[in-house]
Design a protein around this motif. Structure first.
Motif, PDB file in Angstrom:
ATOM      1  N   VAL A   1       0.852  -1.188   0.000  1.00 43.87           N
ATOM      2  CA  VAL A   1       0.000   0.000   0.000  1.00 43.87           C
ATOM      3  C   VAL A   1       0.885   1.235   0.000  1.00 43.87           C
ATOM      4  O   VAL A   1       1.701   1.438   0.917  1.00 43.87           O
ATOM      5  N   LEU A   2       0.758   2.064  -1.030  1.00 36.48           N
ATOM      6  CA  LEU A   2       1.467   3.326  -1.119  1.00 36.48           C
ATOM      7  C   LEU A   2       0.527   4.445  -0.677  1.00 36.48           C
ATOM      8  O   LEU A   2      -0.659   4.431  -1.017  1.00 36.48           O
ATOM      9  N   ARG A   3       1.072   5.380   0.038  1.00 32.76           N
ATOM     10  CA  ARG A   3       0.253   6.526   0.442  1.00 32.76           C
ATOM     11  C   ARG A   3       1.092   7.786   0.393  1.00 32.76           C
ATOM     12  O   ARG A   3       2.243   7.804   0.812  1.00 32.76           O
ATOM     13  N   ARG A   4       0.457   8.839  -0.136  1.00 36.99           N
ATOM     14  CA  ARG A   4       1.080  10.156  -0.077  1.00 36.99           C
ATOM     15  C   ARG A   4       0.190  11.033   0.791  1.00 36.99           C
ATOM     16  O   ARG A   4      -0.984  11.249   0.453  1.00 36.99           O
ATOM     17  N   GLY A   5       0.735  11.515   1.893  1.00 29.64           N
ATOM     18  CA  GLY A   5      -0.057  12.321   2.806  1.00 29.64           C
ATOM     19  C   GLY A   5      -1.170  11.496   3.442  1.00 29.64           C
ATOM     20  O   GLY A   5      -1.004  10.320   3.742  1.00 29.64           O
ATOM     21  N   LYS A   6      -2.330  12.109   3.637  1.00 27.00           N
ATOM     22  CA  LYS A   6      -3.426  11.437   4.322  1.00 27.00           C
ATOM     23  C   LYS A   6      -4.473  10.856   3.374  1.00 27.00           C
ATOM     24  O   LYS A   6      -5.251   9.999   3.763  1.00 27.00           O
ATOM     25  N   LYS A   7      -4.508  11.330   2.124  1.00 28.63           N
ATOM     26  CA  LYS A   7      -5.655  11.005   1.284  1.00 28.63           C
ATOM     27  C   LYS A   7      -5.343  10.249  -0.004  1.00 28.63           C
ATOM     28  O   LYS A   7      -6.232   9.629  -0.575  1.00 28.63           O
ATOM     29  N   SER A   8      -4.121  10.297  -0.495  1.00 25.24           N
ATOM     30  CA  SER A   8      -3.789   9.657  -1.782  1.00 25.24           C
ATOM     31  C   SER A   8      -3.234   8.265  -1.540  1.00 25.24           C
ATOM     32  O   SER A   8      -2.154   8.110  -0.958  1.00 25.24           O
TER      33      SER A   8
END
Length: 429
Positions: free
Chosen positions: A414-421
């Motif tokens: 799981v990749l995440r940028r910040g809180k929403k992407s």
């Protein structure tokens, strides 16, 4: 949280349906109420196998029939092995006729989707029926002499869909024009076999519903009833049951439980109370409390979360609903990803985007390939600013290989940028 399958109904069924906004029209309100007051009635609702799965619009009818059963009435659930070979006329043009073998396969799939919603034992036991059983051996002469003589051409032509098609360039085939004869015959046959005296369906089916009541009256000299539910519409005017990915299906292989849950949890404030009334078995008091919550604290989205869990549990089971809630939280850094199974992560990937990576791909490669950043410079900036995560762990080394980390179930990261992407990637070795 417990799934509300609904208590035995104490309020009159018509009052319950009216409060839930589920009555568009009937063949006679007073007559139907009096008939229901006489004791348990046998009713039916039909579903044509025009696809390998039912969709969430069909839930309106299934749950309406369930409410009648809770009130002590006996449901017949008809899956149209015969009518599915013909197809109800569409407003837009002629249907493509599916192969007989395909239709029979879809009958069984749809039967399996309907059965879990109803009780098949007890005083109000449901029964599954298939109109192919009483049409497959009927000759054309028998259809014309015994059934067709009761239909008047003027009435058939006046039906909305038929009238529109007749005035179009394409017109309408005799095959589709005759659909209402076959569906009307269903009511007559079920009346003769099981004493059926009520049919339910959507308001767009009103012409077909009344074709059945009229045929039964003419052929048997008996008054029977019909009740139509309104078509579900969204407050913003967009079509209910559609997303950017298409139709929301009941089959988990066609719409994952995760995507299914997301459809409901994203309901607008203007729609959510109506959805709670139509698609759940929550009580009036529970729904009114949620309505108050929408008005006073809409930012908490309590009504949407309740709706999403209830309908997902209803269709896919409480365990699947719980798994989806856990996934929804964990994907955005508010829970443990390690507890998610491969099927749930696969559904998440279908909804959020799932991408295969070459072996040894770096975090920068993964961020760009997944689409959650626009460029490699954006990816490097996300890492430098402390806003890039792999499996909820903050990434500090932009040259690290993604697959150097232990994968989640099914090989996903799981990749995440910040809180929403958020996006999911899988290393291909």
């Amino acid at each position: 949280m417990g799934w509300h399958n609904g208590p035995i109904m104490t309020e009159h069924i018509l009052d319950e349906l009216a409060w839930r906004g589920l009555i568009s029209q009937t063949t006679g309100d007073d007559e139907l109420r009096a008939h229901l007051d006489e004791g348990p009635v046998t009713l039916y609702c039909g579903f044509d196998p025009t696809a390998p799965s039912l969709h969430i619009g069909n839930l309106v009818q299934i749950l309406t029939v369930k409410r009648f059963q809770q009130a002590g009435n006996l449901p017949l659930l008809l899956v149209g092995g015969a009518t599915g070979l013909i197809g109800d006329p569409k407003m837009t043009g002629e249907r493509t006729l599916n192969p007989v073998e395909t239709v029979h396969e879809w009958v069984e799939r749809i039967r399996g989707q309907i059965e879990p919603f109803l009780d098949f034992e007890g005083d109000a036991a449901a029964r599954m029926v298939n109109n192919y059983d009483w049409t497959k051996d009927m000759t054309a002469i028998e259809l014309l002499r015994d059934v067709g003589r009761h239909f008047r051409l003027g009435t058939m032509i006046a039906k909305d869909t038929v009238a529109r098609r007749l005035n179009s360039d394409e017109g309408i085939s005799y095959t589709e024009f005759s659909y209402q004869v076959l569906q009307g015959m269903d009511y007559l046959e079920l009346h003769r076999r099981f004493g059926c005296t009520l049919q339910t369906g959507g308001s767009d089916q009103w012409g077909n519903l009344t074709a059945g009541t009229e045929l039964t009256r003419k052929a048997e000299g008996t008054s029977v009833h019909a009740l139509a539910t309104p078509l579900i519409t969204k407050a913003d005017g967009t079509k209910f049951g559609k997303t950017e990915a298409g139709t929301v299906w009941l089959d988990p292989e066609m719409t994952s439980p995760y995507a299914f849950y997301q459809f409901w949890v994203n309901a607008a404030d203007a729609d959510v109370v109506m959805y709670l009334k139509v698609f759940t078995f929550l009580s009036r008091e529970e729904i009114e409390a949620l309505e108050t919550a929408v008005a006073q604290e809409p930012f908490k989205r309590e009504a949407q979360r309740t709706l999403a869990w209830e309908v997902t549990a209803l269709v896919h089971g409480a365990a699947a609903a719980d798994a989806v809630v856990t996934a929804s939280q964990a994907l955005f850094g508010r829970g443990d990803l390690d507890g998610l199974d491969a099927a749930t992560l696969e559904g998440c990937a279908q909804e959020l985007g799932g991408t295969d990576l070459r072996a040894g791909a770096t975090v920068i490669d993964a961020l760009v390939t997944s689409g959650i950043v626009a460029s490699r410079s954006d990816a490097r900036r996300a890492v430098q600013d402390g806003g890039a995560y792999v499996n909820n762990a903050k990434v500090s080394d932009q040259d690290a290989s993604v697959d150097a980390l232990p994968p989640l179930a099914g090989g996903w990261y799981v990749l995440r940028r910040g809180k929403k992407s958020v996006a999911l990637v899988r290393s291909v070795r």
